[in-house]
Design a protein around this motif. Structure first.
Motif, PDB file in Angstrom:
ATOM      1  N   UNK A  85      -3.892   3.941  -0.414  1.00 48.81           N
ATOM      2  CA  UNK A  85      -4.306   3.271  -1.650  1.00 48.81           C
ATOM      3  C   UNK A  85      -3.551   1.954  -1.780  1.00 48.81           C
ATOM      4  N   UNK A  86      -4.150   1.031  -2.529  1.00 52.03           N
ATOM      5  CA  UNK A  86      -3.463  -0.243  -2.748  1.00 52.03           C
ATOM      6  C   UNK A  86      -2.483  -0.108  -3.906  1.00 52.03           C
ATOM      7  N   UNK A  87      -1.890  -1.224  -4.291  1.00 54.65           N
ATOM      8  CA  UNK A  87      -0.861  -1.200  -5.331  1.00 54.65           C
ATOM      9  C   UNK A  87      -1.396  -0.704  -6.668  1.00 54.65           C
ATOM     10  N   UNK A  88      -2.715  -0.852  -6.893  1.00 57.04           N
ATOM     11  CA  UNK A  88      -3.325  -0.414  -8.150  1.00 57.04           C
ATOM     12  C   UNK A  88      -3.835   1.022  -8.084  1.00 57.04           C
TER      13      UNK A  88
ATOM     14  N   UNK B 264       0.828  -1.207   0.000  1.00 55.91           N
ATOM     15  CA  UNK B 264       0.000   0.000   0.000  1.00 55.91           C
ATOM     16  C   UNK B 264       0.862   1.258   0.000  1.00 55.91           C
ATOM     17  N   UNK B 265       0.222   2.364  -0.363  1.00 50.36           N
ATOM     18  CA  UNK B 265       0.887   3.666  -0.327  1.00 50.36           C
ATOM     19  C   UNK B 265       0.040   4.649   0.478  1.00 50.36           C
ATOM     20  N   UNK B 266       0.726   5.547   1.158  1.00 53.12           N
ATOM     21  CA  UNK B 266       0.049   6.623   1.885  1.00 53.12           C
ATOM     22  C   UNK B 266       0.036   7.854   0.986  1.00 53.12           C
ATOM     23  N   UNK B 267      -1.150   8.385   0.747  1.00 49.21           N
ATOM     24  CA  UNK B 267      -1.298   9.535  -0.144  1.00 49.21           C
ATOM     25  C   UNK B 267      -1.748  10.761   0.647  1.00 49.21           C
TER      26      UNK B 267
END
Length: 700
Positions: free
Chosen positions: A337-340, A172-175
């Protein structure tokens, strides 16, 4: 018998002693809480490398030290993390047993009994971010590992991304999404905009839509926008630019007739955007100021106040002075958000708080009118309401168009401003000038108040030059006209007689002159949201000799005053001897604030005012060209000489200060530089006449 038991007993004692020595030399058994404590402390101190040293071997196979460190640093920097607090405690035995039956940590492994090489700790994290506070609870699993020697062991943390937040997995990424507040507007006393938020058109280029040979298209766009093609090319070469991105070039008004030919250029496009706009353009540039993109130095200075790299910030004038009021508070949210790229969860959200409007005492119409009177000159002008101290106008010329800082200042424009000897970026209404003869009414008022001057007594002054005695050497005071040889206060003001006021100052004496003149605000800082020079009577607060005292009596010597201070001192004549404090923020419920009460008596104020009326009403007066039919104006002209030697030619600055006496609503002070070949201060008279005529007509 005794001997038979002693030997075995002695042997046992030796064995016990050796066992104790052996146990004493053995290392203490490592405790999991020591590792947990060290891990948390390193976390608090942002020592991510030290944290990595404490994670388990299997986790180190999944994460390199650089990956581990970068994940923490990039996320925390991105969300503006501060005030990190971490509390932890061991999992209670009952909880531990329950967890052992099936509870999982973020790594997905079942908890185990500490005796089996596993320890669990609960921890609670609190932090502040740009979008608000974030708090969460998580469970840490520690495992016991053999060291490389194979004999000793240590406790390590089985870390994964869930430690940063329970909803975060490794992929995951933190946006971060920031919502800027709407900047507060600056308006005049009637609510007319001086600095507003306006929808305009942002012209830009989409690189992939440019022709294969783009130079001609870029040049055509540059010609339409009156820009340098090299400046546009530099924008296209920015590191962030990608072929499909919209690259902003400049801002134009929504009704600009060039839009159709602009969008016909291959690659050119536009989008609507709400931007800062300055309707009065040059007319209020130095007063209102402008905003611009935050610099690296400003970002370092104000980062703790929530500023980001692309933020706009007040750069000068009131935009800078009221930055904290106008800016508001940005909103935004932090989400995962997830990888996509699909959004999974919002961690925190804060709505923006728009900036507050600032309403000034300024009259936009008068501001614009004064600018038009002065726009071809070099100098400054201010206007006050003489009874309330409300600042109605503050103008500096030449000026610049602050809207260019929003659309983008070209290199040619900046060079033009920088090379202009008149320095259009310099704020002249903030500058202290030699007041010249505009100072004479103060000398008269001080002398009358101290009974050293009889306004009706006539002095015999013959010729254009005078000096007190031979102690002055070759120095002398010169007056403009020698037509009057019997001079009283009325004729001295009307003909602007330097000799009369030099003698008046000498009769007061240096100590009394400095003491009384200082009461008019010399040497005091201004309590206004604009930066102004401090007015001074002399460089060191004293008169070094009689020559300086004589020159100071008619506003020369080392006397320096800002146009606003000159105007403020004249309020004593409209208010029966009380000097009113200038104010720039409108508060309809606030009464006039005395700055200096009772500086002179009402009788002295009336006497000097009546004599200044003659300066304008009498055909022989130096300000007669400013006379307005139907208005009883009082005023004083002045020409300040800037010379290094008495007999040489030099720069002359012209002054004119005036106010209406019967229904006082307007007091103006104007200074124009380089009037030596333009009839001196007489050059300003038509400007004063026009200002009062227009203002009187508007108020009827």
């Amino acid at each position: 018998m005794t001997t038979r038991w002693m030997k075995p007993l002695a042997g046992c004692l030796v064995v016990l002693f050796l066992m104790a020595v052996t146990l004493g030399c053995k290392e203490a058994e490592p405790l999991p809480e020591d590792t947990m404590r060290a891990f948390v402390e390193a976390w608090r101190q942002a020592q991510y490398g030290s944290m990595y040293d404490l994670i388990s071997a299997d986790m180190k196979q999944q994460y390199t030290a650089d990956t581990f460190t970068a994940r923490y640093k990039s996320i925390y920097d991105g969300i503006g993390m501060s005030g990190l607090s971490i509390q932890w405690q061991p999992v209670e035995p009952a909880q531990d047993a329950k967890s052992a039956q099936g509870a999982k940590t973020s790594s997905g492994k079942k908890t185990q009994d500490q005796d089996a090489g596993t320890a669990l700790y609960q921890f609670h994290v609190d932090m502040s971010t740009f979008a608000g506070p974030i708090a969460y609870d998580q469970t840490a699993r520690l495992v016991k590992e053999k060291k490389t020697d194979g004999k000793t062991s240590s406790w390590k943390v089985r870390w994964d991304s869930g430690y940063i937040h329970p909803k975060l997995t490794d992929k995951d990424k933190v946006r971060v999404e920031e919502t800027p507040p709407l900047r507060g507007e600056i308006v005049d006393r009637q609510g007319l905009g001086l600095a507003i938020n306006e929808v305009k058109l942002e012209i830009g280029i989409v690189p992939k839509q440019l022709p294969a040979q783009p130079d001609d298209a870029i040049q055509k766009l540059a010609d339409l926008l009156k820009m340098n093609a090299k400046d546009i090319q530099a924008k296209l070469k920015a590191t962030w630019v990608k072929p499909e991105y919209f690259v902003p070039v400049t801002i134009i008004s929504a009704d600009d007739q060039r839009l159709e030919p602009i969008v016909s250029v291959p690659g050119a496009d536009y989008r609507k955007k709400k931007v800062r706009s300055y309707p009065l353009e040059e007319a209020a540039a130095h007063l209102v100021g402008y905003i611009g993109k935050i610099s690296a130095e400003e970002l370092a200075k104000y980062k703790d106040k929530g500023y980001q790299t692309d933020d706009w910030i007040g750069k000068s004038g009131l935009e800078l002075a009221f930055e904290s009021t106008l800016r508001g508070k940005p909103g935004g949210r932090i989400f995962i958000t997830d990888a996509d790229g699909k959004e999974k969860a919002t961690l925190v959200r804060r709505e923006p708080a728009n900036g507050e409007n600032v309403q000034l005492t300024i009259d936009a119409e008068l501001q614009l009118d004064m600018y038009r009177q002065l726009e071809k000159d070099t100098g400054a002008g201010v206007a006050l309401h003489p009874l309330t101290g409300e600042v109605l106008a503050m103008v500096s010329v030449p000026a610049y168009n602050p809207n260019l800082f929003i659309s983008g200042v070209s290199s040619e424009q900046w060079k033009q401003w920088s090379d202009n000897p008149a320095k259009p970026l310099l704020n002249r209404f903030a500058r202290a000038y030699t007041p010249g003869s505009a100072f004479k009414p103060l000398t008269a008022a001080i002398a009358l108040q101290n009974h050293t001057l009889d306004p009706d007594a006539e002095r015999s002054i013959v010729g254009k030059q005078w000096k007190k005695d031979t102690s002055w050497g070759n120095y002398y005071v010169t007056r403009v006209s020698e037509s009057q040889s019997a001079v009283n206060l009325a004729t001295a003001l009307m003909y602007s007689d330097n000799i009369y006021f030099a003698q008046t100052a000498l009769e007061l004496g240096a100590q009394k002159f400095v003491e009384e003149a200082s009461k008019f605000g010399f040497g005091e800082k201004w309590n206004l949201p604009v930066a102004l020079d401090t007015s001074t009577l002399s460089n060191n607060g004293k008169m070094k000799n009689e020559v300086q005292l004589a020159d100071s009596g008619y506003g020369q010597g080392e006397v320096l005053m800002t146009p606003l201070h000159v105007a403020a001192t004249y309020t004593v004549f409209a208010n029966g001897g009380t000097m009113i404090k200038p104010k720039l923020l409108l508060n309809n419920d606030e009464k006039a604030v005395p700055w200096k009460s009772g500086l002179i008596s009402p009788e002295v104020a009336k006497t000097v005012t009546d004599k200044m009326v003659e300066v304008i009403d009498n055909p022989a007066g130096t300000g007669h060209d400013a006379q307005v039919k139907g208005l009883r104006l009082a005023g004083k002209t002045g020409t300040a000489e800037l010379k290094t030697k008495k007999d040489e030619a030099g720069q002359e600055n012209g002054w004119f200060v005036a106010f209406d006496t019967e229904q006082p609503r307007l007091l103006t002070a104007i200074v124009v530089e380089q009037v030596q070949d333009r009839r001196g201060s007489h050059y300003i008279s038509p400007k004063i006449k026009s200002l009062f005529s227009s203002y009187a007509a508007k108020k009827q």
